[in-house]
Scaffold this active site. Structure first.
Site, PDB file in Angstrom:
ATOM      1  N   GLU A   1       0.151  -2.759  12.007  1.00 17.38           N
ATOM      2  CA  GLU A   1       0.438  -4.187  11.893  1.00 17.38           C
ATOM      3  C   GLU A   1       0.738  -4.867  13.234  1.00 17.38           C
ATOM      4  O   GLU A   1       0.949  -6.081  13.267  1.00 17.38           O
ATOM      5  CB  GLU A   1       1.610  -4.387  10.932  1.00 17.38           C
ATOM      6  CG  GLU A   1       1.286  -3.967   9.514  1.00 17.38           C
ATOM      7  CD  GLU A   1       2.486  -4.061   8.589  1.00 17.38           C
ATOM      8  OE1 GLU A   1       2.398  -4.758   7.577  1.00 17.38           O
ATOM      9  OE2 GLU A   1       3.516  -3.415   8.884  1.00 17.38           O
TER      10      GLU A   1
ATOM     11  N   TRP B   1       0.826  -1.202   0.000  1.00 14.86           N
ATOM     12  CA  TRP B   1       0.000   0.000   0.000  1.00 14.86           C
ATOM     13  C   TRP B   1       0.862   1.254   0.000  1.00 14.86           C
ATOM     14  O   TRP B   1       0.325   2.369  -0.095  1.00 14.86           O
ATOM     15  CB  TRP B   1      -0.947   0.001   1.202  1.00 14.86           C
ATOM     16  CG  TRP B   1      -0.327   0.405   2.510  1.00 14.86           C
ATOM     17  CD1 TRP B   1       0.817  -0.076   3.072  1.00 14.86           C
ATOM     18  CD2 TRP B   1      -0.837   1.387   3.418  1.00 14.86           C
ATOM     19  NE1 TRP B   1       1.052   0.530   4.276  1.00 14.86           N
ATOM     20  CE2 TRP B   1       0.046   1.441   4.520  1.00 14.86           C
ATOM     21  CE3 TRP B   1      -1.953   2.227   3.417  1.00 14.86           C
ATOM     22  CZ2 TRP B   1      -0.140   2.299   5.607  1.00 14.86           C
ATOM     23  CZ3 TRP B   1      -2.139   3.074   4.508  1.00 14.86           C
ATOM     24  CH2 TRP B   1      -1.243   3.102   5.577  1.00 14.86           C
TER      25      TRP B   1
END
Length: 891
Positions: free
Chosen positions: A585, A446
């Protein structure tokens, strides 16, 4: 002009400033430079002069010059030797400031990760070829890593991990045609700590010229000065060239020069990958003919064919004496030359590189018909192209030499990673680590969200092709969605060759040394980044042809996926999205859960609502004929549109009484972390997930974030747009909810991603916390240059943060907003910046801007309207206008 004077006296450093003398220990260290800076606080000066005794010793000079550079960067002022003063001190300091902002210089030979990091930052390239910043004598070791990277070159190999067979797609290190060695009296002069007596490397960012000077010594004491120059052509994406100059310093005698085309290379850049399969190539052809050589290799699984041909040139040596040796994996060409002390002998090696996909190549034992340029011709042609690119992209900062240097460095590396020279003809995108290293296996993430705006505002044709990389992999994304039981397109978190998911199933924790399950592929928000880039590209190019044939289809297929994954929750009486991860994350699952994924990630859900709004807007802005093909391919129905409308009004968020938006459902139930303890225990706590895992805990249990997650929406959109999205979802938050959310999450974020700092910098600017915005911006600006994550730059640059710092400079500090129908400008320069100069290309209009604290000077090559400080201004084609902020009047 005020300047400081520095000299050494009785093992002490004496600094003369404003009529007073400061005394420091004579150690030429980073710490001493910091001490000098601390003592000079409050003093006003424009630069410094070092009065140092002249010495003929390269080694002694290197130590002094190294300290000069450290002091220059520490003080953020040009520092010169007194002997370098030419016409005047003022002119010489100005010249040095210019040099500093455009050149990267490394002294001495480093080892390990420090050397690897320098090699990453000294990489030369053109968007197709990337050559790490090594010198020709270096081999693949733990201390040095020469590598040749080609955009899109991947290979999948099997490895055995924890008793399992795991497949990984890797970014392949291609055969090395740069190797050159020197042999004296039977001794090959290897590049080691023992043989290297002097070493200096530099990279001219303006031209892409890499230069290295070294003094090498044999065990018998024979010394040679070696000067290497390298250029990767920006004029021809398939070429690079080396100039290798040798000069004996203290002897006369025979020197054997050997150069290779080496097909025995392997992947070795990332230490944690070294237990995995490293071999990806099989050499299929080795040929030599006179001064030319050819090596052809094929990747073992993906069946790419890499063809490299080299031509040797020399004006000082007789190449007819060249001897060629052909092996199954190498072409070795050598010649012995009687050299005289003080004389220079130069060998040039130019290389043509071609890459063919499976089925494209035509095997031939004949040399290709194309000509290969010599070094000077290639360098001249490449420099001209670099000049054009810099004219379009350079950001000039007056009043802050080092920030300008970092912006030039980042611009350079983004152009090396992807350029108008190569990328419009490539089926490739910009990897997270550029063409500089093998971290993340050279995959595309991304990070495109942060990278593409650079190309959108400077080289839209390149941005278009980067989006086509995603469109060309739409069938794979649709197939992945169908296999998972969803509709539409589910793009992979890690994309490489064919667009299938390449995320690892297992991940190594370097602190504990243990492998664990990896759920990162659940970051489905990558498709929302693709949708955002399609929208931003279209908003700033109005490329209707792209939208009709590609962009609308991408948006619809991505929307169909989110439509199919959203489910109604009877308990909340709202729709929810489950089984996903957000940008943070550190949180992969709920505490104690064996199943990965979270519910109602705030960033994801708000971006889904935005996308559904944009799908509705398509039907207002395009005709039925324009929409027909994309609608048919995506099988978009009236019921789909009605369902999107229902979901966008009722998609769930969890928000507390203070107006803080939970990162995901259940986030507020997690435990707080003892930040003081971990900072004292570990110092560097960027990767708190790994620290907690090594202690037998999990980040899933705590309110700790790697990077901006809930707050990320404010990076993408203006606050009033986010307000609109929240209102569309049926939520009304307190007036100061942004400040509360920023403070809440900043206190719980470890900045384990370099991108975190740049995002938070923009957020701090939105709430007018200028000091925080500046500090985080500076950390992001220096993140690779200072390798603040403790070794990650060794594995390649962070392309996302480099591109983001360039964009934030223009959007936050210059105040440019390209998300509206008219360009809006609301400058807020940092205190130390006197002036900011740059160019933009928006909707085919080229702008030149100069911004200072009082006014803006703007010129457009077409008549157009812009908004400055909230007021509309009409610009006439080719006419520069100077507008004072207080006196801007609507026209």
């Amino acid at each position: 002009m005020n300047y400081i004077e520095i000299h050494k006296e009785n093992e002490q450093l004496m600094v003369l400033v404003e009529g007073r003398t400061l005394t420091f220990s004579g150690q030429l260290t980073v710490e001493n430079a910091a001490n000098i800076r601390e003592e000079l606080k409050g003093s006003i000066f424009d630069g410094g002069i070092i009065n140092w005794s002249e010495t003929e010793s390269f080694m002694e000079f290197q130590e002094v010059d190294k300290f000069r550079l450290i002091l220059e960067e520490t003080l953020n002022k040009p520092i010169i030797f007194a002997s370098a003063v030419k016409d005047s001190v003022e002119a010489s300091l100005k010249e040095e400031a210019e040099y500093c902002s455009w050149n990267l210089v490394y002294h001495d030979f480093r080892t390990g990760k420090d050397e690897y990091a320098a090699e990453s930052l000294l990489t030369t390239g053109n968007g197709f070829i990337g050559l790490r910043g090594t010198v020709p004598e270096m081999r693949i070791t733990k201390d040095t890593y020469p590598a040749t990277y080609l955009a899109g070159l991947y290979n999948t190999a099997e490895s055995q991990i924890e008793g399992q067979i795991i497949k990984n797609e890797d970014f392949v290190n291609a055969p090395n045609l740069q190797y050159i060695s020197l042999e004296i009296d039977g001794e090959i002069v290897n590049f080691t700590q023992e043989t290297v007596k002097f070493f200096k490397r530099s990279l001219d960012l303006r031209t892409g010229l890499f230069e290295a000077v070294s003094i090498l010594e044999t065990s018998a004491g024979s010394q040679l000065k070696v000067t290497v120059k390298r250029v990767v052509s920006m004029a021809n994406m398939h070429e690079y060239s080396l100039s290798y100059e040798v000069m004996p310093l203290n002897f006369n005698g025979k020197v054997t020069i050997t150069t290779e085309a080496d097909g025995t290379v392997f992947n070795y850049n990332v230490a944690r990958y070294r237990s995995l399969t490293k071999q990806h190539l099989k050499v299929t052809e080795t040929v030599a003919e006179a001064m030319r050589s050819r090596l052809q290799a094929k990747t073992l699984e993906s069946a790419f064919t890499i063809v490299q041909e080299a031509q040797l040139f020399s004006s000082t040596m007789d190449l007819s004496e060249l001897i060629s040796e052909i092996t199954d994996e190498k072409v070795i060409q050598s010649m012995s030359v009687e050299m005289a002390e003080g004389q220079k002998y130069t060998l040039e090696k130019s290389v043509a590189v071609h890459l063919y996909k499976k089925g494209e190549e035509q095997k031939s034992h004949e040399f290709e018909a194309f000509e290969i340029s010599d070094f000077n011709s290639m360098y001249k042609a490449s420099s001209e192209v670099w000049k054009d690119y810099w004219q379009e992209t350079a950001i000039m900062v007056e009043g802050d030499m080092m920030s300008e240097k970092m912006l030039h460095l980042h611009t350079y590396h983004i152009l090396v990673s992807g350029s108008p020279t190569a990328n419009p003809t490539l089926d490739a995108s910009i990897t997270a680590r550029g063409l500089h290293g093998e971290a993340y296996r050279g995959h595309i993430f991304w990070d495109e969200l942060f990278i593409l705006p650079f190309y959108i505002i400077h080289f839209p044709e390149t941005a278009r092709q980067l989006l086509m990389y995603r469109y060309n992999r739409l069938p794979a994304a649709k197939s992945s969605a169908a296999k998972a039981g969803y509709q539409g397109a589910m793009f992979p978190w890690q994309s490489g060759l064919d667009g299938t998911e390449q995320s690892q199933e297992l991940h190594l924790n370097p602190i504990s040394g243990e492998w664990g399950e990896d759920h990162s592929r659940l970051q489905r928000h990558v498709s929302l980044a693709i949708a955002y880039n399609v929208w931003l590209y279209n908003n700033n190019t109005e490329d209707k042809e792209f939208m009709i044939h590609h962009g609308i289809e991408l948006l619809m297929e991505i929307a169909k996926f989110w439509l199919s994954i959203a489910a109604y929750n009877d308990k909340t009486e709202r729709y929810s999205i489950s089984g996903v991860m957000g940008p943070d994350e550190f949180h992969e699952a709920y505490p104690g859960s064996t199943k990965g994924g979270l519910t109602d990630n705030a960033y994801t859900n708000m971006m889904v609502v935005w996308l559904f709004e944009e799908i509705e807007a398509l039907y207002l802005n395009y005709s039925a004929d324009d929409l027909a093909t994309a609608q048919k391919k995506a099988e978009m129905t009236r019921e789909d549109l009605a369902q999107m409308n229902r979901i966008r009004h009722d998609l769930n968020l969890e928000i507390n009484s203070e107006g803080v938006i939970a990162q995901f459902a259940g986030y507020f139930d997690l435990k707080e972390i003892d930040w003081t303890y971990y900072k004292e225990e570990y110092g560097n706590i960027y990767r708190m997930d790994r620290i907690l895992s090594a202690e037998g805990c999990s980040a899933d249990e705590y309110k700790v974030a790697k990077q901006a997650d809930s707050l990320m929406i404010f990076y993408n959109f203006r606050k009033d747009k986010v307000d609109q999205i929240l209102a569309d979802m049926g939520y009304q938050l307190p007036e100061d909810y942004l400040e509360k959310n920023l403070n809440y999450y900043l206190a719980r974020t470890s900045h384990g991603s370099t991108l975190s700092r740049i995002v938070h910098s923009q957020l701090a600017s939105i709430v007018e916390d200028k000091e925080l915005a500046w500090n985080l911006y500076q950390e992001a600006l220096y993140s690779d240059y200072q390798d603040i994550q403790g070794g990650t730059t060794a594995e390649g640059i962070h392309a996302g943060v480099m591109a983001a710092t360039l964009f934030i400079t223009l959007t936050t500090f210059a105040g440019i907003d390209i998300r509206q129908k008219e360009v809006a400008i609301q400058p807020q320069l940092p205190e130390t910046w006197e002036k900011l100069k740059f160019r933009l290309n928006i909707r085919g209009v080229h702008y030149q801007l100069v911004i200072d604290k009082e006014k803006i000077q703007i010129e457009a090559d077409q008549s157009v309207r812009v908004t400055i400080k909230g007021e509309t201004v009409s610009l006439e084609s080719g006419q520069s206008q100077q507008l004072f902020y207080e006196g801007v009047s609507a026209k």
